[in-house]
Design a protein around this motif. Sequence first.
Motif, PDB file in Angstrom:
ATOM      1  N   ILE A   1       0.807  -1.231   0.000  1.00 29.40           N
ATOM      2  CA  ILE A   1       0.000   0.000   0.000  1.00 29.40           C
ATOM      3  C   ILE A   1       0.837   1.276   0.000  1.00 29.40           C
ATOM      4  N   PHE A   2       2.110   1.192   0.437  1.00 24.65           N
ATOM      5  CA  PHE A   2       2.888   2.422   0.594  1.00 24.65           C
ATOM      6  C   PHE A   2       4.385   2.103   0.396  1.00 24.65           C
TER       7      PHE A   2
ATOM      8  N   THR B   1      -0.916   5.294   6.063  1.00 20.96           N
ATOM      9  CA  THR B   1      -1.247   5.645   4.675  1.00 20.96           C
ATOM     10  C   THR B   1      -0.707   7.016   4.311  1.00 20.96           C
TER      11      THR B   1
ATOM     12  N   ALA C   1      -4.291   6.183  -3.655  1.00 27.33           N
ATOM     13  CA  ALA C   1      -4.726   5.200  -2.658  1.00 27.33           C
ATOM     14  C   ALA C   1      -4.967   3.872  -3.358  1.00 27.33           C
TER      15      ALA C   1
ATOM     16  N   GLU D   1      -6.532  -0.570   0.799  1.00 28.18           N
ATOM     17  CA  GLU D   1      -5.650   0.199   1.669  1.00 28.18           C
ATOM     18  C   GLU D   1      -6.130   0.218   3.121  1.00 28.18           C
ATOM     19  N   LYS D   2      -7.452   0.323   3.321  1.00 27.35           N
ATOM     20  CA  LYS D   2      -7.986   0.447   4.670  1.00 27.35           C
ATOM     21  C   LYS D   2      -7.719  -0.807   5.496  1.00 27.35           C
TER      22      LYS D   2
ATOM     23  N   ALA E   1      -3.965  -1.293   6.099  1.00 24.05           N
ATOM     24  CA  ALA E   1      -3.469  -0.402   7.145  1.00 24.05           C
ATOM     25  C   ALA E   1      -3.762  -0.981   8.526  1.00 24.05           C
TER      26      ALA E   1
END
Length: 405
Positions: free
Chosen positions: A167-168, A191, A232, A236-237, A240
């Motif tokens: 995600i990052f 994030t 995004a 992602e949620k 995280a």
Amino acid sequence: MYDELAEGNVPEIWAGVDIGKTHHHAVVINAEGKRLLSRRVQNDETELLALIGDVLEISQDVLWAVDLNHGGAALLIGLLISHGQPVAYLTGLAVHRASGTYRGEGKTDAKDAFVIADQARVRRDLGLLRPGDEIAVDLRTLTTRRLDVVFDRTRQINRLRAQLLEIFPALERSLELTNHGPVVLLTGFQTPAAIRRAGVNRIETWLKNRKVRGAAALARTVVEAAQAQHTALPGEKLAAAMVVRLAKGVMDLDEEIAELDGLIEARFREHPHAEVIRSLPGMGTKLAAEFIAATGGDMDAFASSDRLAGFAGLAPRPRDSGRVSGNMRRPRRYHRGLLRTMYLSAMVSLRCCPASKAYYDRKRNEGKGHKQALLALARRRLNVLWAMIRDGECFHASPPVTGAA
């Protein structure tokens, strides 16, 4: 820990025990290899004591042999040691290889127990189990647990990196997750959007409230990473939330490691040779505790520094054949934990001990590579440590060295 069999001391009977989780199988043979007893026993104190009594009724001069030295074998070994019985140890691999030289292709517990007993009868290179004193046993338990937790922490950090990478990537690339601060940061910010909204000042304050060192620099680093990604990614949620879970898992493991370090240090300082071992440059508390755990801290089990070096895998053995001579190799049977301890302490000593650094440089100038020079230094330091414990003297600038270096 192991002690070698005394030369010329041949027992009348041999008792081989194939170790199992719930049951063991014991076979007793005489000097001709004739079976005198074959029995399956439960891993229970009452049955094991009955077995020991029945074997001793056959002869008081007996050598016991097992194919496991921990786990399910612990109760049997403890009972045998408490009754003053010598216990030899054969590795499971050695038993498996030896089984192929016996008649029959079938595998049973009774056959394995017979192979163990017969190998103990014909071989003279087996070591006797020596559990060590109470402090050494406790240190063995604590250092083993600490090593397991350290491995668990490494795996958890690898999982954390993999999850963050999905995600990052910029943040994963910029953080050193083996440090405490970045892991703490990930419990609050995961994030790009969340980090950009918080900004440098707020993140710095958040980190300082949690006593993170270098909070300002870390806050600037993560905000720069967030500026590099404005997209995004799908999932992602949830990802995280997994990052938070994994980061908290790393922190829990850090707490357990710190707790174990305190227990190890406290128990180590109770050992009579603690001050002597700790005085050797490069031998910190944890490495010194691992040394005691591996050897028992008692040099009476080793008649010379050469025997201790052989136990640690630091005494090469010739492996010549035909026209090939001078082919020296590490022995197959050695204590890998002790070798690791001496190797790491030798590496540390290069930064804090001029004598060790000079010896290492001399070996490099002789043409040895880095690893070979470190192993030579580890052997020399083991000789010194053996002499220090034997004489009960702390390290001096020019300590006496025994044995070949």
